[in-house]
Design a protein around this motif. Structure first.
Motif, PDB file in Angstrom:
ATOM      1  N   ILE A   1       0.642  -1.585   0.178  1.00 39.03           N
ATOM      2  CA  ILE A   1      -0.265  -0.054   0.159  1.00 39.03           C
ATOM      3  C   ILE A   1       1.015   1.815  -0.398  1.00 39.03           C
ATOM      4  N   ASP A   2       1.734   1.036   0.874  1.00 40.19           N
ATOM      5  CA  ASP A   2       3.130   2.544   1.090  1.00 40.19           C
ATOM      6  C   ASP A   2       3.716   2.408  -0.755  1.00 40.19           C
ATOM      7  N   ILE A   3       3.849   1.749  -1.418  1.00 38.34           N
ATOM      8  CA  ILE A   3       4.771   1.835  -2.761  1.00 38.34           C
ATOM      9  C   ILE A   3       2.946   2.630  -3.130  1.00 38.34           C
ATOM     10  N   ILE A   4       2.131   1.637  -3.271  1.00 40.74           N
ATOM     11  CA  ILE A   4       1.641   2.407  -4.637  1.00 40.74           C
ATOM     12  C   ILE A   4       0.741   3.700  -3.504  1.00 40.74           C
ATOM     13  N   ARG A   5       0.454   4.113  -2.820  1.00 42.07           N
ATOM     14  CA  ARG A   5       0.428   5.061  -2.320  1.00 42.07           C
ATOM     15  C   ARG A   5       1.348   6.457  -3.276  1.00 42.07           C
ATOM     16  N   GLN A   6       2.965   5.999  -3.053  1.00 40.91           N
ATOM     17  CA  GLN A   6       4.075   6.942  -3.569  1.00 40.91           C
ATOM     18  C   GLN A   6       3.872   6.712  -5.008  1.00 40.91           C
ATOM     19  N   ASP A   7       3.122   5.804  -5.761  1.00 37.66           N
ATOM     20  CA  ASP A   7       2.857   6.134  -7.313  1.00 37.66           C
ATOM     21  C   ASP A   7       2.301   4.845  -7.753  1.00 37.66           C
ATOM     22  N   SER A   8       0.653   5.788  -8.131  1.00 36.76           N
ATOM     23  CA  SER A   8       0.481   3.925  -7.910  1.00 36.76           C
ATOM     24  C   SER A   8      -0.420   3.758  -9.873  1.00 36.76           C
ATOM     25  N   LYS A   9       0.613   4.267 -10.808  1.00 34.91           N
ATOM     26  CA  LYS A   9       1.087   3.850 -12.400  1.00 34.91           C
ATOM     27  C   LYS A   9       2.138   2.798 -12.562  1.00 34.91           C
ATOM     28  N   VAL A  10       1.514   1.713 -13.301  1.00 38.11           N
ATOM     29  CA  VAL A  10       1.932   0.141 -13.437  1.00 38.11           C
ATOM     30  C   VAL A  10       1.333   0.225 -14.311  1.00 38.11           C
ATOM     31  N   GLU A  11       2.503  -0.773 -14.951  1.00 39.37           N
ATOM     32  CA  GLU A  11       2.372  -0.934 -16.429  1.00 39.37           C
ATOM     33  C   GLU A  11       2.128  -2.559 -16.796  1.00 39.37           C
ATOM     34  N   LEU A  12       1.346  -3.131 -17.966  1.00 42.53           N
ATOM     35  CA  LEU A  12       0.671  -4.169 -17.718  1.00 42.53           C
ATOM     36  C   LEU A  12       1.006  -5.129 -18.471  1.00 42.53           C
ATOM     37  N   VAL A  13       1.408  -6.558 -18.186  1.00 38.92           N
ATOM     38  CA  VAL A  13       2.967  -7.274 -18.199  1.00 38.92           C
ATOM     39  C   VAL A  13       1.722  -8.239 -19.035  1.00 38.92           C
ATOM     40  N   GLY A  14       1.079  -8.976 -18.419  1.00 34.20           N
ATOM     41  CA  GLY A  14       0.433  -9.636 -18.846  1.00 34.20           C
ATOM     42  C   GLY A  14      -1.521 -10.275 -17.985  1.00 34.20           C
ATOM     43  N   TYR A  15      -2.189 -11.569 -18.298  1.00 27.76           N
ATOM     44  CA  TYR A  15      -3.036 -12.171 -17.449  1.00 27.76           C
ATOM     45  C   TYR A  15      -2.728 -13.312 -17.148  1.00 27.76           C
ATOM     46  N   LYS A  16      -3.730 -13.663 -15.712  1.00 29.05           N
ATOM     47  CA  LYS A  16      -3.694 -14.696 -15.269  1.00 29.05           C
ATOM     48  C   LYS A  16      -5.186 -14.720 -14.535  1.00 29.05           C
ATOM     49  N   MET A  17      -5.536 -16.078 -15.032  1.00 26.54           N
ATOM     50  CA  MET A  17      -6.455 -16.591 -14.789  1.00 26.54           C
ATOM     51  C   MET A  17      -6.649 -17.253 -13.482  1.00 26.54           C
ATOM     52  N   VAL A  18      -8.029 -16.648 -12.627  1.00 26.91           N
ATOM     53  CA  VAL A  18      -7.460 -16.637 -10.736  1.00 26.91           C
ATOM     54  C   VAL A  18      -8.532 -17.780 -10.365  1.00 26.91           C
TER      55      VAL A  18
END
Length: 75
Positions: free
Chosen positions: A30-47
């Motif tokens: 959560i702390d990492i996301i608060r600093q920067d919530s931007k991410v790069e899509l690298v794939g998909y996962k069947m959940v």
């Protein structure tokens, strides 16, 4: 929230919606996301039998997955 994840492309920038994930993730993530919530899509996962997760790389290099309703397109 992403309504149709099939239109996303690998390498596309997305944003983690912190209010959708703060109850299920550990404080350090959560702390990492608060600093920067931007991410790069690298794939998909069947959940499960009906849903896919979106696998993303965070700016610190860590790879995680999220449901489409926990992400939005980065504009």
């Amino acid at each position: 929230m992403i309504k149709d994840s099939s239109k996303l492309k690998k390498g596309q920038l997305l944003k983690i919606e912190i209010n959708e994930v703060k109850d299920r993730l550990p404080k350090n993530i959560i702390d990492i996301i608060r600093q920067d919530s931007k991410v790069e899509l690298v794939g998909y996962k069947m959940v499960d039998g009906n849903q896919f997760g979106l696998v993303v790389k965070m700016n610190n290099g860590e790879v995680n997955w999220f449901f489409a309703n926990e992400l939005s397109e980065f504009l």
